[in-house]
Design an enzyme around this catalytic site. Structure first.
Site, PDB file in Angstrom:
ATOM      1  N   GLU A 236     -34.385 -25.030  28.021  1.00 53.77           N
ATOM      2  CA  GLU A 236     -34.212 -26.222  28.866  1.00 53.77           C
ATOM      3  C   GLU A 236     -32.785 -26.152  29.383  1.00 53.77           C
ATOM      4  OE1 GLU A 236     -32.454 -29.056  29.835  1.00 53.77           O
ATOM      5  OE2 GLU A 236     -33.092 -30.437  28.248  1.00 53.77           O
ATOM      6  N   CYS A 273     -28.811 -34.004  30.377  1.00 52.37           N
ATOM      7  CA  CYS A 273     -29.556 -33.150  31.301  1.00 52.37           C
ATOM      8  C   CYS A 273     -30.381 -33.993  32.273  1.00 52.37           C
ATOM      9  CB  CYS A 273     -30.453 -32.190  30.530  1.00 52.37           C
ATOM     10  SG  CYS A 273     -31.354 -32.996  29.220  1.00 52.37           S
TER      11      CYS A 273
HETATM   12  P1  NAP Z   1     -24.036 -22.999  26.649  1.00 51.84           P
HETATM   13  O1  NAP Z   1     -22.794 -22.380  27.153  1.00 51.84           O
HETATM   14  O2  NAP Z   1     -25.276 -22.722  27.378  1.00 51.84           O
HETATM   15  O3  NAP Z   1     -24.195 -22.590  25.096  1.00 51.84           O
HETATM   16  C1  NAP Z   1     -25.342 -22.960  24.348  1.00 51.84           C
HETATM   17  C2  NAP Z   1     -25.667 -21.851  23.358  1.00 51.84           C
HETATM   18  O4  NAP Z   1     -26.043 -20.679  24.078  1.00 51.84           O
HETATM   19  C3  NAP Z   1     -24.497 -21.462  22.481  1.00 51.84           C
HETATM   20  O5  NAP Z   1     -24.981 -21.189  21.189  1.00 51.84           O
HETATM   21  C4  NAP Z   1     -23.976 -20.205  23.123  1.00 51.84           C
HETATM   22  O6  NAP Z   1     -23.425 -19.274  22.219  1.00 51.84           O
HETATM   23  C5  NAP Z   1     -25.225 -19.583  23.703  1.00 51.84           C
HETATM   24  N1  NAP Z   1     -24.926 -18.792  24.903  1.00 51.84           N
HETATM   25  C6  NAP Z   1     -24.309 -19.218  26.023  1.00 51.84           C
HETATM   26  N2  NAP Z   1     -24.217 -18.225  26.921  1.00 51.84           N
HETATM   27  C7  NAP Z   1     -24.782 -17.147  26.347  1.00 51.84           C
HETATM   28  C8  NAP Z   1     -24.971 -15.800  26.765  1.00 51.84           C
HETATM   29  N3  NAP Z   1     -24.571 -15.383  27.966  1.00 51.84           N
HETATM   30  N4  NAP Z   1     -25.577 -14.947  25.905  1.00 51.84           N
HETATM   31  C9  NAP Z   1     -25.996 -15.360  24.693  1.00 51.84           C
HETATM   32  N5  NAP Z   1     -25.816 -16.618  24.234  1.00 51.84           N
HETATM   33  C10 NAP Z   1     -25.224 -17.496  25.048  1.00 51.84           C
HETATM   34  O7  NAP Z   1     -23.891 -24.594  26.601  1.00 51.84           O
HETATM   35  P2  NAP Z   1     -22.665 -25.537  26.214  1.00 51.84           P
HETATM   36  O8  NAP Z   1     -21.616 -24.766  25.527  1.00 51.84           O
HETATM   37  O9  NAP Z   1     -23.254 -26.664  25.500  1.00 51.84           O
HETATM   38  O10 NAP Z   1     -22.118 -26.111  27.589  1.00 51.84           O
HETATM   39  C11 NAP Z   1     -21.836 -25.325  28.713  1.00 51.84           C
HETATM   40  C12 NAP Z   1     -22.571 -25.876  29.929  1.00 51.84           C
HETATM   41  O11 NAP Z   1     -23.967 -25.949  29.628  1.00 51.84           O
HETATM   42  C13 NAP Z   1     -22.213 -27.307  30.328  1.00 51.84           C
HETATM   43  O12 NAP Z   1     -21.076 -27.362  31.132  1.00 51.84           O
HETATM   44  C14 NAP Z   1     -23.465 -27.742  31.053  1.00 51.84           C
HETATM   45  O13 NAP Z   1     -23.423 -27.297  32.382  1.00 51.84           O
HETATM   46  C15 NAP Z   1     -24.574 -27.023  30.345  1.00 51.84           C
HETATM   47  N6  NAP Z   1     -25.304 -27.874  29.367  1.00 51.84           N
HETATM   48  C16 NAP Z   1     -26.569 -28.248  29.675  1.00 51.84           C
HETATM   49  C17 NAP Z   1     -27.271 -29.025  28.786  1.00 51.84           C
HETATM   50  C18 NAP Z   1     -28.684 -29.426  29.049  1.00 51.84           C
HETATM   51  O14 NAP Z   1     -29.067 -30.499  28.636  1.00 51.84           O
HETATM   52  N7  NAP Z   1     -29.512 -28.591  29.630  1.00 51.84           N
HETATM   53  C19 NAP Z   1     -26.716 -29.440  27.584  1.00 51.84           C
HETATM   54  C20 NAP Z   1     -25.407 -29.026  27.288  1.00 51.84           C
HETATM   55  C21 NAP Z   1     -24.732 -28.236  28.195  1.00 51.84           C
HETATM   56  P3  NAP Z   1     -22.092 -19.554  21.356  1.00 51.84           P
HETATM   57  O15 NAP Z   1     -22.579 -20.298  20.148  1.00 51.84           O
HETATM   58  O16 NAP Z   1     -21.620 -18.194  20.996  1.00 51.84           O
HETATM   59  O17 NAP Z   1     -21.185 -20.350  22.219  1.00 51.84           O
END
Ligand code: NAP
Length: 469
Positions: A236, A273
Site C-alpha cells: 500500500e 495515506c
Molecule cells: P519507506 O521509505 O517506504 O520505508 C518503509 C519500509 O520500507 C522500511 O522498512 C524501509 O527500510 C523499506 N524500504 C524503503 N525503501 C526500500 C528499498 N528501496 N528497498 C528495500 N526496502 C526499502 O517509508 P517511510 O520511511 O515511512 O517514509 C518515507 C515516505 O514514504 C514518506 O515521505 C511518504 O511519502 C511515504 N509513506 C507513505 C505511507 C502510506 O501510508 N502509504 C506511510 C508512510 C510513509 P528501512 O527499515 O531499512 O528504512
C-alpha cells in the site's frame, strides 16, 4: 544513504535465515491449529499490548512525536482489530467452504468437490512509520496473516525501534502462553534495504505486506517478482485522494465544508495515506469564496512535528518543487523550523493540472492543491487523468444516479473507496472496508489491507476432489 544503512544491516548475519527457517517449521504446526486456538492467540496479543500500559504509550509518543490522545486511540484500534479478526476466525464467516456434491448418474460421472481456503505460508511484514501500532509490528498485516494460520516475520520500521520491541515482546509472550512454536513470530530489527530484499527473496517466505513509499513498495514488489518462484507482495503506497466539490454542496455549507476539509488535510500533520491532497472546485464566485475560507484556515494552522527527519525533508522538497511549477500559486503557507512542517495550500487552473502529471502525485504532509475548473464538466476530464487512488470523494446534493453518475463511474475505475459527502481520513476497521485501489496506490487492487477482507490476501483455495472410501 542506502550504502551506510547496508553496512549497519543484518542481511548477512543469519538473523533472516534463522527467522525464515523457524517460520517454515512453525507453519507445519500453526497452519493446522484450530480456529479457536488462533483466535485465542490473537486475543492474547491484544491483552499483552494493553498490559504494557502507559509505558507503551509514552514510548510511542517519545519516538514519533504523535500526540498522546492519538496514540491511545491507535492502541485501542490495534487491540480491537486483533479481537475482531479473532471473532472472524472463530465464526469462520470470512471464508466460505464450497461443496459441489457428486453426481454419479451423470455421464461422465461428476466427482464431489470441496474447496477451502488455506494459508500461504510465512509472511514478511514491513511496519509503517505513520501508524506505529495499527500498521506496525502487531498491526493489520500481522493480525490478518496470523489469523489465517501464517507465521509472520516483521521487519521493524527504524522510526520506532523501542515501540517495536515492546509490542514484539507482547507477541512473543502470547506465543509461549498459547504453546505455539516460537517460529510463529519473529522480529527483525536494525534493518537495511538489503535485509528487506533478502527477506522477501528467502525461499521460505511465501507472501509480503508493506505500507510506505512508492519507491520502497516497488523495490520490494520487484524483489518478490524476481524470485525463481514469484510470490504475492501486497504494497500500500499511498495516494493523493482527490475531492470533487460540486457547487451545490459549497452553496449549502461553505463554512463547515472548509472546516472539515482543513481538518482532514492537516490531521496528524498530513501524514495519512488518505490525506486529501487534490481538491477540484469550479472557479466561480462561491468557489472562490470557499477557497478564501480554506486558505484562512490553512494560514492559521500551527506547524506540527513530523515522524522522521527524512519525511520532513521530503515534504519540504516536494512542496518546493510544486511551488516552482509555472501556473501553480501559493494561496496559504505556514513556515516552520526543524522537523516541524507548516501547512501549504496551492492552486492551479485546469489546463495546468491536465498538462502536468506531477501535480497528481502525493506530497506526504499537510499540503493540498486546489484545481480551479471552468465548469463541473471538467471534473470528469480531470478524474480520467488520475492515477490509481485509495479514495476519491464527491460532495454534492444530487442523488447518486443524478448529475454526478458519470463522474462516480469514472472514479470507480480509479479508487478503492468512494466517499460521498464525507472526508477520506479515518479508515474504519470492519467487514465492509476497502483500503486499497488500482496501481500505484497498491500493487494489487483486488485486496484491502484493512478490515476482515484483508485476511483473503494470505490464503489460497485448495479443492479436494473425490472422497476416501
Ligand atoms: P519507506 O521509505 O517506504 O520505508 C518503509 C519500509 O520500507 C522500511 O522498512 C524501509 O527500510 C523499506 N524500504 C524503503 N525503501 C526500500 C528499498 N528501496 N528497498 C528495500 N526496502 C526499502 O517509508 P517511510 O520511511 O515511512 O517514509 C518515507 C515516505 O514514504 C514518506 O515521505 C511518504 O511519502 C511515504 N509513506 C507513505 C505511507 C502510506 O501510508 N502509504 C506511510 C508512510 C510513509 P528501512 O527499515 O531499512 O528504512
Amino acid at each position: 544513504m542506502a550504502g551506510e544503512r547496508a553496512a549497519a544491516g543484518t542481511a548477512g548475519d543469519g538473523q533472516i535465515e534463522r527467522a525464515a527457517v523457524a517460520a517454515a517449521e512453525a507453519f507445519r504446526d500453526y497452519s493446522r491449529r484450530s480456529a479457536d486456538e488462533r483466535a485465542s492467540f490473537l486475543c492474547g496479543i491484544a491483552d499483552g499490548i494493553e498490559q504494557l500500559g502507559d509505558a507503551l504509550l509514552e514510548c510511542v509518543v517519545g519516538e514519533t512525536a504523535l500526540p498522546a490522545a492519538r496514540v491511545a486511540n491507535e492502541r485501542a484500534r490495534t487491540c480491537m482489530q486483533l479481537r475482531m479478526f479473532a471473532d472472524a476466525v472463530s465464526l469462520g464467516d470470512w471464508s466460505e467452504e464450497r461443496i459441489e456434491p457428486a453426481d454419479l448418474t451423470r455421464q461422465p460421472p461428476r466427482p464431489r468437490l470441496r474447496s477451502v481456503l488455506r494459508p500461504l505460508g510465512p509472511v514478511a511484514v514491513f511496519g509503517a512509520s505513520n501508524f506505529p501500532l495499527a500498521f506496525s509490528v502487531a498491526g493489520g498485516d500481522t493480525a490478518a496473516a496470523l489469523a489465517v494460520g501464517c507465521p509472520v516475520i516483521v521487519k521493524t520500521h527504524p522510526a520506532h525501534p523501542r515501540t517495536s520491541e515492546l509490542v514484539g515482546g507482547a507477541i512473543h509472550a502470547a506465543v509461549s502462553k498459547c504453546g505455539l512454536p516460537p517460529g510463529v513470530f519473529s522480529l527483525l530489527s536494525d534493518g537495511c534495504y538489503e535485509a528487506g530484499v533478502a527477506l522477501v527473496q528467502h525461499p521460505a517466505v511465501k507472501a509480503g505486506a508493506f505500507t510506505g513509499s512508492g519507491q520502497g513498495g516497488m523495490a520490494l514488489w520487484r524483489a518478490a517478482q524476481a524470485r525463481p518462484d514469484p510470490i504475492p507482495f501486497f504494497a500500500e503506497m499511498g495516494s493523493v485522494n482527490p475531492v470533487f466539490l460540486f457547487s451545490d454542496a459549497i452553496g449549502a455549507g461553505a463554512d463547515s465544508l472548509a472546516t472539515g476539509l482543513h481538518t482532514s488535510m492537516t490531521l496528524g500533520v498530513g501524514q495519512f495515506c488518505t490525506q486529501p491532497g487534490l481538491i477540484f472546485i469550479v472557479d466561480d464566485e462561491s468557489g472562490r469564496d470557499f477557497l478564501q475560507k480554506l486558505a484562512a484556515l490553512v494560514s492559521a494552522t500551527p506547524p506540527g512535528t513530523m515522524l522522521t527527519a527524512p519525511i520532513c525533508a521530503t515534504y519540504r522538497r516536494s512542496a518546493g518543487e510544486r511551488r516552482a511549477i509555472e501556473g501553480v500559486r501559493v494561496l496559504a503557507e505556514v513556515t516552520s523550523p526543524g522537523m516541524q512542517a507548516g501547512a501549504t495550500l496551492f492552486a492551479t487552473d485546469v489546463q495546468t493540472y491536465l498538462s502536468r502529471p506531477a501535480l497528481a502525485e502525493e506530497v506526504f504532509g499537510p499540503s493540498s492543491l486546489v484545481v480551479l475548473c471552468k465548469t463541473e464538466a471538467d471534473f470528469e476530464r480531470c478524474a480520467l487523468r488520475l492515477p490509481g487512488q485509495l479514495t476519491a470523494t464527491v460532495w454534492t446534493l444530487a442523488a447518486i444516479q443524478g448529475a454526478c453518475a458519470d463522474l462516480l463511474w469514472q472514479l470507480e475505475q480509479k479508487a478503492g473507496r468512494l466517499v460521498l459527502n464525507g472526508f477520506p481520513t479515518g479508515v474504519e476497521v470492519n467487514a465492509a472496508m476497502m483500503h486499497g485501489g488500482p496501481f500505484p496506490a497498491t500493487t494489487d487492487s483486488r485486496f484491502t489491507s484493512v478490515g476482515t477482507r484483508s485476511l483473503l490476501r494470505f490464503v489460497r483455495p485448495v479443492a479436494y476432489q473425490g472422497e476416501f472410501s
